[in-house]
Design an enzyme around this catalytic site. Structure first.
Site, PDB file in Angstrom:
ATOM      1  N   GLU A 169      -4.923   0.852  -0.198  1.00 54.02           N
ATOM      2  CA  GLU A 169      -4.979  -0.762   0.090  1.00 54.02           C
ATOM      3  C   GLU A 169      -5.104  -1.678  -0.989  1.00 54.02           C
ATOM      4  O   GLU A 169      -5.698  -1.050  -2.148  1.00 54.02           O
ATOM      5  CB  GLU A 169      -5.799  -1.179   1.065  1.00 54.02           C
ATOM      6  CG  GLU A 169      -5.578  -0.310   2.607  1.00 54.02           C
ATOM      7  CD  GLU A 169      -4.608  -0.999   3.552  1.00 54.02           C
ATOM      8  OE1 GLU A 169      -3.696  -1.709   2.948  1.00 54.02           O
ATOM      9  OE2 GLU A 169      -4.787  -1.120   4.494  1.00 54.02           O
ATOM     10  N   HIS A 196       0.765  -1.132   0.088  1.00 55.56           N
ATOM     11  CA  HIS A 196      -0.073  -0.081   0.154  1.00 55.56           C
ATOM     12  C   HIS A 196       0.821   1.160   0.174  1.00 55.56           C
ATOM     13  O   HIS A 196       1.961   1.213   0.443  1.00 55.56           O
ATOM     14  CB  HIS A 196      -1.113   0.145   1.156  1.00 55.56           C
ATOM     15  CG  HIS A 196      -0.644   0.273   2.324  1.00 55.56           C
ATOM     16  ND1 HIS A 196      -0.920  -0.370   3.538  1.00 55.56           N
ATOM     17  CD2 HIS A 196       0.256   1.203   3.063  1.00 55.56           C
ATOM     18  CE1 HIS A 196      -0.313   0.086   4.524  1.00 55.56           C
ATOM     19  NE2 HIS A 196       0.407   1.065   4.286  1.00 55.56           N
TER      20      HIS A 196
HETATM   21  C1  GLP Z   1       1.286   3.550   7.208  1.00 54.28           C
HETATM   22  C2  GLP Z   1       1.056   4.816   6.329  1.00 54.28           C
HETATM   23  C3  GLP Z   1       1.939   4.638   5.063  1.00 54.28           C
HETATM   24  C4  GLP Z   1       3.144   4.133   5.382  1.00 54.28           C
HETATM   25  C5  GLP Z   1       3.183   2.821   5.968  1.00 54.28           C
HETATM   26  C6  GLP Z   1       4.497   2.063   6.350  1.00 54.28           C
HETATM   27  O1  GLP Z   1       0.067   2.762   6.772  1.00 54.28           O
HETATM   28  N1  GLP Z   1      -0.110   5.142   6.014  1.00 54.28           N
HETATM   29  O2  GLP Z   1       2.133   6.016   4.379  1.00 54.28           O
HETATM   30  O3  GLP Z   1       4.162   4.205   3.996  1.00 54.28           O
HETATM   31  O4  GLP Z   1       2.665   2.742   7.038  1.00 54.28           O
HETATM   32  O5  GLP Z   1       4.946   2.668   7.684  1.00 54.28           O
HETATM   33  P1  GLP Z   1       6.658   2.203   7.840  1.00 54.28           P
HETATM   34  O6  GLP Z   1       7.332   3.381   7.271  1.00 54.28           O
HETATM   35  O7  GLP Z   1       6.421   2.520   9.376  1.00 54.28           O
HETATM   36  O8  GLP Z   1       6.679   0.778   7.736  1.00 54.28           O
END
Ligand code: GLP
Length: 242
Positions: A141, A136
């Site tokens: 999603e 995503h």
């Molecule tokens: C969330 C955000 C995304 C992000 C993802 C991954 O769901 N909505 O924009 O890219 O998490 O997060 P992380 O970088 O903490 O793995």
């Protein structure tokens, strides 16, 4: 779509900070598209350090964030607005009126209209994206089709579980969010996706192995962007190749 492999997460963050600063130096009123999560934390740290060192000026810059949990206001510690204040906005000279965030406690229809009207008239100059383990981007999603505009999303169980690490308890994770849709992403002049850690290997591997644009792998929209880069570190690249 370019695929860039750096030595480390820190090097990836530095590489992307330089891209952001180049855009700002060429256009002092640039519109930056911003993501939250752990992946862009290094980028924001580098931008703050460079601001403090006098290397970058945010006084005319505007920002727009990708998404927000429904129900969480900017003062809530797990809201993306709060995250942005902590990691970037409170440390640099950006003007409050130039910050565009979704108000998770606002009326979703009003928030959606406000975002779409703004994006229609203001293409993003450079957009940072993280990626979910399921591919995503923002909170777009995996689904049977892409959605163009800003919209309400029912988060998947995978995403709720992945994001529960920031909350005391999984039951506290909001089940719905509002996210920018594909229009804001594909109209961005430059899109940079940062990924680090084994949890992202499967999604990145699928992304780089085919140019198919597949709504079940939302990050595949990057193949359609006029200028996009995927930036990973050696460790992630090696785990893809195993
Ligand atoms: C969330 C955000 C995304 C992000 C993802 C991954 O769901 N909505 O924009 O890219 O998490 O997060 P992380 O970088 O903490 O793995």
């Amino acid at each position: 779509m370019k695929y860039i492999v750096t030595k480390s997460y820190e090097d990836s963050s530095r590489y992307i900070a330089n891209l952001f600063e180049k855009v700002i130096s060429e256009k002092n009123d640039a519109l930056l598209g911003l993501a939250t999560g752990s992946s862009p934390e290094g980028l924001y740290k580098d931008l703050v350090d460079d601001y403090k060192a006098g290397k970058v000026d945010f006084s005319n810059v505007s920002t727009i964030n990708l998404d927000e949990y429904i129900g969480l206001g900017r003062m809530h510690e797990q809201s993306f607005g709060y995250y942005m204040d902590q990691h970037l906005f409170s440390h640099v000279n950006i003007k409050n009126e130039n910050i565009h965030l979704i108000d998770g406690q606002g009326n979703p229809e009003d928030e959606i209209r406000k975002y779409d009207e703004y994006l229609e008239n203001h293409p993003i100059d450079i957009l940072i994206l993280g990626i979910g383990g399921n591919g995503h981007v923002g909170f777009n999603e995996p689904a049977d089709s892409f959605i163009k505009g800003t919209h309400v999303v029912n988060l998947t169980e995978d995403t709720i579980k992945a994001n529960s690490r920031f909350f005391n308890n999984i039951s506290e994770v909001p089940k719905r969010s509002i996210t920018m849709g594909m229009y804001g992403i594909v109209t961005a002049k430059k899109v940079v996706l940062i990924a680090s850690g084994k949890a992202k290997a499967n999604a990145i591997s699928k992304l780089i192995s085919s140019e198919r644009i597949d709504p079940h792998l939302p990050c595949s929209i990057l193949h359609l962007c006029s200028d996009s880069e995927v930036v990973v570190d050696e460790t992630l690249d090696e785990s893809i190749r195993q």
